[in-house]
Structure formats: C-alpha cells, structure tokens
Design a protein around this motif. Structure first.
Motif, PDB file in Angstrom:
ATOM      1  N   LEU A 162      63.898  74.485  13.440  1.00  0.00           N
ATOM      2  CA  LEU A 162      62.645  74.995  12.620  1.00  0.00           C
ATOM      3  C   LEU A 162      61.950  76.316  13.388  1.00  0.00           C
ATOM      4  N   LEU A 163      62.914  77.757  13.024  1.00  0.00           N
ATOM      5  CA  LEU A 163      62.816  78.463  14.045  1.00  0.00           C
ATOM      6  C   LEU A 163      62.544  80.035  13.278  1.00  0.00           C
ATOM      7  N   ASP A 164      60.788  80.445  14.046  1.00  0.00           N
ATOM      8  CA  ASP A 164      60.087  81.309  13.118  1.00  0.00           C
ATOM      9  C   ASP A 164      60.872  83.212  14.479  1.00  0.00           C
ATOM     10  N   GLU A 165      61.450  83.639  12.911  1.00  0.00           N
ATOM     11  CA  GLU A 165      61.515  84.682  13.537  1.00  0.00           C
ATOM     12  C   GLU A 165      61.754  84.781  14.821  1.00  0.00           C
ATOM     13  N   PRO A 166      62.942  83.762  15.734  1.00  0.00           N
ATOM     14  CA  PRO A 166      63.461  84.130  17.000  1.00  0.00           C
ATOM     15  C   PRO A 166      63.709  84.963  17.552  1.00  0.00           C
ATOM     16  N   LEU A 167      64.389  85.663  16.775  1.00  0.00           N
ATOM     17  CA  LEU A 167      64.675  86.949  17.253  1.00  0.00           C
ATOM     18  C   LEU A 167      64.528  88.093  17.655  1.00  0.00           C
ATOM     19  N   SER A 168      63.251  88.424  16.978  1.00  0.00           N
ATOM     20  CA  SER A 168      62.177  89.774  16.527  1.00  0.00           C
ATOM     21  C   SER A 168      62.478  90.278  18.131  1.00  0.00           C
ATOM     22  N   ASN A 169      62.190  89.598  18.687  1.00  0.00           N
ATOM     23  CA  ASN A 169      61.885  90.370  20.368  1.00  0.00           C
ATOM     24  C   ASN A 169      63.089  91.254  20.773  1.00  0.00           C
ATOM     25  N   LEU A 170      63.856  91.075  20.252  1.00  0.00           N
ATOM     26  CA  LEU A 170      65.239  91.210  20.657  1.00  0.00           C
ATOM     27  C   LEU A 170      66.141  92.181  20.767  1.00  0.00           C
ATOM     28  N   ASP A 171      66.905  92.827  21.352  1.00  0.00           N
ATOM     29  CA  ASP A 171      66.812  94.890  20.804  1.00  0.00           C
ATOM     30  C   ASP A 171      68.123  94.625  19.784  1.00  0.00           C
ATOM     31  N   ALA A 172      68.206  95.017  18.961  1.00  0.00           N
ATOM     32  CA  ALA A 172      69.352  95.064  17.441  1.00  0.00           C
ATOM     33  C   ALA A 172      70.787  94.706  17.993  1.00  0.00           C
ATOM     34  N   LYS A 173      71.575  95.320  18.966  1.00  0.00           N
ATOM     35  CA  LYS A 173      72.444  94.766  19.712  1.00  0.00           C
ATOM     36  C   LYS A 173      72.732  92.844  19.744  1.00  0.00           C
ATOM     37  N   VAL A 193      68.555  73.644   9.293  1.00  0.00           N
ATOM     38  CA  VAL A 193      67.302  74.786   9.906  1.00  0.00           C
ATOM     39  C   VAL A 193      66.971  74.887   8.854  1.00  0.00           C
ATOM     40  N   VAL A 194      65.791  75.199   9.277  1.00  0.00           N
ATOM     41  CA  VAL A 194      64.679  76.312   9.259  1.00  0.00           C
ATOM     42  C   VAL A 194      64.422  77.430   9.355  1.00  0.00           C
ATOM     43  N   TYR A 195      64.913  78.190   9.242  1.00  0.00           N
ATOM     44  CA  TYR A 195      64.520  79.199   9.720  1.00  0.00           C
ATOM     45  C   TYR A 195      64.144  80.646   9.069  1.00  0.00           C
ATOM     46  N   VAL A 196      63.125  81.141   9.635  1.00  0.00           N
ATOM     47  CA  VAL A 196      61.545  81.898   8.869  1.00  0.00           C
ATOM     48  C   VAL A 196      61.882  83.591   9.831  1.00  0.00           C
ATOM     49  N   THR A 197      61.809  84.791   8.787  1.00  0.00           N
ATOM     50  CA  THR A 197      62.475  85.715   9.109  1.00  0.00           C
ATOM     51  C   THR A 197      62.125  87.025   8.209  1.00  0.00           C
ATOM     52  N   HIS A 198      61.673  88.125   9.202  1.00  0.00           N
ATOM     53  CA  HIS A 198      61.405  89.880   7.800  1.00  0.00           C
ATOM     54  C   HIS A 198      61.828  90.275   7.603  1.00  0.00           C
ATOM     55  N   ASP A 199      63.600  89.547   8.235  1.00  0.00           N
ATOM     56  CA  ASP A 199      64.928  90.775   7.889  1.00  0.00           C
ATOM     57  C   ASP A 199      65.969  90.169   6.791  1.00  0.00           C
ATOM     58  N   GLN A 200      66.076  90.990   6.216  1.00  0.00           N
ATOM     59  CA  GLN A 200      67.147  90.088   5.183  1.00  0.00           C
ATOM     60  C   GLN A 200      68.298  91.123   5.314  1.00  0.00           C
ATOM     61  N   GLY A 201      69.069  91.243   6.676  1.00  0.00           N
ATOM     62  CA  GLY A 201      70.257  91.114   6.882  1.00  0.00           C
ATOM     63  C   GLY A 201      70.253  89.715   7.564  1.00  0.00           C
ATOM     64  N   GLU A 202      69.424  89.921   8.500  1.00  0.00           N
ATOM     65  CA  GLU A 202      69.614  88.158   9.066  1.00  0.00           C
ATOM     66  C   GLU A 202      69.658  87.452   8.097  1.00  0.00           C
ATOM     67  N   ALA A 203      68.273  87.103   7.161  1.00  0.00           N
ATOM     68  CA  ALA A 203      68.777  86.018   6.667  1.00  0.00           C
ATOM     69  C   ALA A 203      70.077  86.155   5.500  1.00  0.00           C
TER      70      ALA A 203
END
Ligand SMILES: Nc1ncnc2c1ncn2[C@@H]1O[C@H](COP(=O)(O)OP(=O)(O)O)[C@@H](O)[C@H]1O
Ligand SMILES: [Mg+2]
Length: 348
Positions: A162-173, A193-203
C-alpha cells in the motif's frame, strides 16, 4: 500474493462521510491507483485496507482473510494483515542505519540474524541501495530515503503493498524515474499494489486500473485509456487530462453549441441542457475551412506545441497544436476548428 476485496465500505467522521459506499476488487498481482483531489477520501480508504482506520460499515478481505467486517464486528490490526506500507513522509527511523531500518520488520518477526542480513541486502539491491546499508537517513537524499521506506515495506514479503502519495515530496525528475522503479519492483515481485495519488499522470503511467474518487464517492474504475477516452462524467473528464467544456443545447438527437448551428450527436442521450466536452488535442485548427469559424484571442508557446485560445460563438476554446509555428497564426486570426472525439455530459 493477495487479492483485495472491498465491499460497501463507508467511513464517517462525525457528520463527514469521508468514504461513501466504496466497492473494489483488486486482483492478485494487479496495480490499482486511487486517484482524486485532496480531501476526497483516498488516504482514509488506504488506511482502512491497512487496518489503521476502522470502517464504519462494510467488509474488507485480503486474500481469503476477512480483515474487517462491520456485520461480524471483526477487525484485524495492521500487523495481522500481511501488508507493507509506504507514506508520503519518508518515515524512516533517523537513529537506525539503512540496513537496520530495512531489517526491522524481520527483527520483530524474530528472523535469525544471518537470514535477516541476507534478505535485507537482497532488498537493498532491488531498490539500488546495495552500497548504502551502513549509512544513516540524514546521509541520504529524499529519493534514497523513500527507497529505504520501500525496501522496509517489502522485506517481509507481504502479499499486498500500500502506497500513499510516496513520490509527492520528491522533485519532478526524480518523481518520474521513481515511477518506473516502483513498477519494475512490482513486476519483479509480482506483488499486488494499491497506490494512492492526486497526480493523474502518475496514476495513468503506472496503473493497470485507476479508481477515480471525488467527495468520498467512486466516480469511475477503469484502465487508464478507458478513463481518458470514456470518462463516466464531467468530474472524471475534468480531472484526467485537459478538456474544454462548452455549454450545449439538446434539440432532437443532436447537441448544439449554445448560440450556434454547430451540432454533435447526443451520444449520452442527455435531455435539456448539456455540456459538450472535447480535449484540446482532438481539435484540428485550419485557416481554410472546417466545422466552425472562430478567432484566435491568445496563444502560449509551450516549446513542443502552441496552446491557442479561440473564440467560437462567444465560447473560449483551448486548442493545442503540436509542433506549430507560433508566428504562423497570430492573435486575431480567423480560423476554422474541427472537433474529433466529442463527449456529451449532463450540464451539472
Ligand atoms: N481523523 C479524522 N477525523 C475527522 N475527519 C477526517 C479524519 N481523517 C480524514 N478526515 C476527513 O475525511 C476526508 C477525507 O480525507 P482523506 O482521506 O485524508 O483525503 P485524501 O487522502 O484524499 O486527501 C476529509 O474531509 C478529511 O478532512
Ligand atoms: Mg491523503
């Protein structure tokens, strides 16, 4: 590995219904994202799957194990759920080395030291931190710390990650390259995997299927191309990708752009007031002729494309033309537009 079944799950915090009748089956080995704007109930849903939050109503199954049931009144705590979890904040222990952090879940399970060391090293190599085992978190970058958290979540070989916005604190690249790393690890381990994100590109880029949520309610569940090309409603169309919404009027089996004689088939069988939706990349712009006439009001240079605003019968329409020459069609130009892949929705 594990299938996850979520049946009629509700979570109420006092008067707030954070999650409203959530239903989902995540297949064994599948990568499913829960996508939606901030506050729509993503974290609450994930925390109920993990066992950090208790559902007000409904049942949750991980594999054959019913981990939460409002009817039976049963509830398994997180440590009884065979899960690994990664949060947005790196949440690694600052006083422990990388190897100690990753090995901690095995220590709790009383796995003997030699096996522990082997499994930790293998896991560190999987996340490309093989050389970093003796470092402390403050000696690592944010991306490396998040990989430690990932290795720690995976070391006990859970059936479900389970991942909750795991990449949100990282820079774009870094965020983009980590997407592919996480996917590669998921494929290698075959884990669900269940992956939570607000980033549509990531999803879109990572998932087998995406669950789009808004205000606690599931709006649509589908493969990325399905939710992009066949959004179930205006909210989904708006949240995934770019879209023009144009007021439309239904007459017979056609929907007209309000105030014009330009019309499209009423595919959604909407009555009365409709919204016509078209993505900027599905509009062809020409100087010689087309479905409707308009005038360029602004344009923005995007490098690989030009982003135009075109006034058509008083409607402001965004058109993105790949590889266009910014000087070829100046502001004020008379142009013609052709819409492709038009979608029709209820106005509200
Ligand atoms: N412990 C809590 N107590 C009261 N309200 C909460 C609690 N946790 C979350 N909420 C509310 O539930 C809704 C969903 O929150 P959350 O699941 O964190 O959304 P997301 O992760 O999609 O941003 C929000 O309105 C939030 O304020
Ligand atoms: Mg959240």
């Amino acid at each position: 590995m594990a299938e996850v079944r979520i049946e009629h799950v509700f979570k109420r915090f006092g008067a707030v219904t954070a999650v409203n009748d959530f239903d989902l089956v995540v297949k064994d080995g599948e990568f499913v994202s829960i996508l939606g704007p901030s506050g729509c109930g993503k974290t609450t849903t994930l925390r109920m799957i993990a066992g950090f939050e208790r559902a007000t109503e409904g049942e949750i199954y991980i594999g054959d194990h019913c981990v939460s049931s409002s009817i039976k009144g049963s509830f398994a705590p997180p440590e009884k759920r065979d899960i690994g979890m990664v949060f947005q904040s790196y949440a690694v222990w600052p006083h422990m080395t990388v190897a100690e952090n990753v090995g901690y879940p095995l220590k709790i399970q009383k796995v003997d030291k030699k096996e522990r060391e082997e499994r930790v090293q293998k896991m560190l190599e999987l996340v490309h931190l093989g050389e970093y085992s003796k470092r402390y978190p403050h000696q690592l970058s944010g991306g490396q710390q998040q990989r430690v958290a990932l290795a720690r979540a995976l070391v006990a070989q859970p059936g479900l990650l389970l991942l909750d916005e795991p990449l949100s604190n990282l820079d774009a690249k870094l965020r983009e390259s980590m997407r592919f790393e996480i996917l590669a690890i998921q494929k290698e381990l075959g884990i669900t995997v269940v992956y939570v994100t607000h980033d549509q590109g990531e999803a879109m880029a990572m998932s087998d299927r995406v669950v789009v949520m808004s205000a606690g309610v599931v709006q649509q569940i589908g493969a990325p191309h399905e939710i992009y090309t066949k959004p179930a409603n205006k909210m989904v169309a708006d949240f995934i990708g770019l879209v023009n919404f144009i007021d439309g009027e239904v007459k017979g089996d056609r929907v007209f752009i309000k105030g014009s004689n330009v019309s499209f088939p009423n595919t959604a069988k909407v009555t009365g007031e409709a919204t016509i939706a078209v993505r900027p990349e599905n509009i062809t712009m020409s100087l010689s002729g087309g479905q409707m006439e308009g005038q360029v009001t602004h344009r923005f240079y995007l490098g690989d494309a030009v982003d135009y605003r075109v006034n058509v019968h008083g409607h402001d329409i965004r058109v993105i033309v790949k590889g266009a020459d910014i000087d070829a069609i100046p502001d004020g130009s008379k142009v013609y537009l052709d819409f492709d892949r038009v979608m029709v929705f209820d106005r509200n």
